[in-house]
Write an enzyme that holds these catalytic residues in place. Structure first.
Site, PDB file in Angstrom:
ATOM      1  N   ASP A  34      14.377 -34.389  48.751  1.00 16.03           N
ATOM      2  CA  ASP A  34      14.777 -33.047  49.185  1.00 16.03           C
ATOM      3  C   ASP A  34      14.546 -32.072  48.032  1.00 16.03           C
ATOM      4  OD1 ASP A  34      16.837 -33.535  47.442  1.00 16.03           O
ATOM      5  OD2 ASP A  34      18.426 -33.561  48.937  1.00 16.03           O
ATOM      6  N   PHE A  35      15.079 -30.874  48.146  1.00 22.33           N
ATOM      7  CA  PHE A  35      14.895 -29.892  47.074  1.00 22.33           C
ATOM      8  C   PHE A  35      16.032 -29.927  46.060  1.00 22.33           C
ATOM      9  CE2 PHE A  35      12.084 -26.544  49.427  1.00 22.33           C
ATOM     10  CZ  PHE A  35      11.004 -27.414  49.312  1.00 22.33           C
ATOM     11  N   ASP A 106       8.514 -32.602  58.294  1.00 20.98           N
ATOM     12  CA  ASP A 106       7.890 -33.919  58.169  1.00 20.98           C
ATOM     13  C   ASP A 106       7.591 -34.626  59.489  1.00 20.98           C
ATOM     14  OD1 ASP A 106      10.413 -34.956  59.009  1.00 20.98           O
ATOM     15  OD2 ASP A 106      11.112 -35.056  56.945  1.00 20.98           O
TER      16      ASP A 106
END
Ligand code: CNA
Length: 238
Positions: A34-35, A106
């Site tokens: 993730d970020f 995604d």
């Protein structure tokens, strides 16, 4: 945690109007970073932060660097749906879940079998020429090098919403409608930091707002049930 999961089990068992709203944390158990987690993309070092590279102005200014980062970090080959994606798809099939609203790009919800997936930020699986709009297969970008070009000379880009770009009106209004009408809203795997998506929580007016996230979010105090844990592990217990 056990008590919270028991309550969630009861709410989801009794409902035929569940809506899920999620983010990058839904796919970390599939191996996609993730970020904002400690091992997420914001905590790795590049010449520029991901938010800068993944912006419209950076894409225009330095497409070569954009595509290098994109191929290196956003394309995860062979990622498979995890227990969270699979449970949501199962609920939809059973007529219990109305929609998945996702910030993810995604495609793993669809791979798990979900049909009504509202992709707020687009998908890495669709690509198009930004000049003539001709669609391209994702392999055209993923397996190429440098800046991918259409025969017309335009840049072929992924159909994802970059920072500074607007969201699709129809996807946004459909998401609002599902969330407004939901009986149970489960929000999971999102830091609720990226707007306007994060603001969708404000459209829910029910009393079964569930937040499942590894870390605290700015909306924990709004939820009727907060579970700090891994979403795949939590949903697989239901
Ligand atoms: P984010 O800001 O990186 O937040 C992710 C959140 O998920 C964090 O609060 C984590 O604590 C939490 N988290 C991580 N793993 C788990 C887990 N297994 N279970 C529960 N919680 C977990 O990501 P957001 O989605 O909130 O931010 C929005 C951005 C990130 C969107 O624009 C996405 O397009 C973008 N993004 C998407 C992907 C993807 O498609 N898989 C990957 C990386 C970034």
């Amino acid at each position: 945690m056990e008590e919270a999961i028991a309550r969630l089990r009861q709410w989801t068992a009794e409902s035929d109007n569940i809506v899920f709203f999620g983010g990058a944390g839904v796919s970390t158990e599939s191996g996609i970073p993730d970020f904002r987690s400690v091992d997420g993309l914001y905590h790795q070092t590049y010449r520029f932060p991901p938010e800068t590279i993944l912006s419209h102005s950076f894409f225009k200014h330095d497409p070569a660097e954009f595509f290098a980062f994109y191929r290196d970090k956003l394309i995860v080959q062979d990622a498979k749906p995890n227990a969270a994606h699979l449970k949501l798809a199962q609920w939809e099939q059973e007529g219990k879940l109305k929609a998945v609203v996702t910030q993810n790009i995604d495609g793993l919800h669809q791979m798990a079998g979900s049909k009504t997936v509202l992709e707020l930020h687009g998908s890495v699986h669709r690509c198009y020429c930004e000049k003539c709009r001709k669609p391209y297969p994702e392999a055209f970008i993923n397996e190429g090098t440098g800046v991918p070009r259409c025969a017309c000379g335009g840049i072929v880009r992924p159909d994802v919403v970059l920072y500074e770009e607007g969201l699709d009106d129809k996807i946004m209004s459909d998401s609002i409608r599902y969330i407004q009408n939901a009986e149970v809203l489960i929000i999971g795997g999102t830091s609720l930091n990226v707007y306007p998506a994060a603001g969708l929580i404000n459209y829910y007016h029910g009393d079964k707002l569930v937040l499942i996230n590894l870390s605290e979010t700015p909306a924990d105090h709004l939820a009727n049930l907060v579970i700090h844990g891994k979403i795949g592990e939590v949903l697989s217990q239901l």
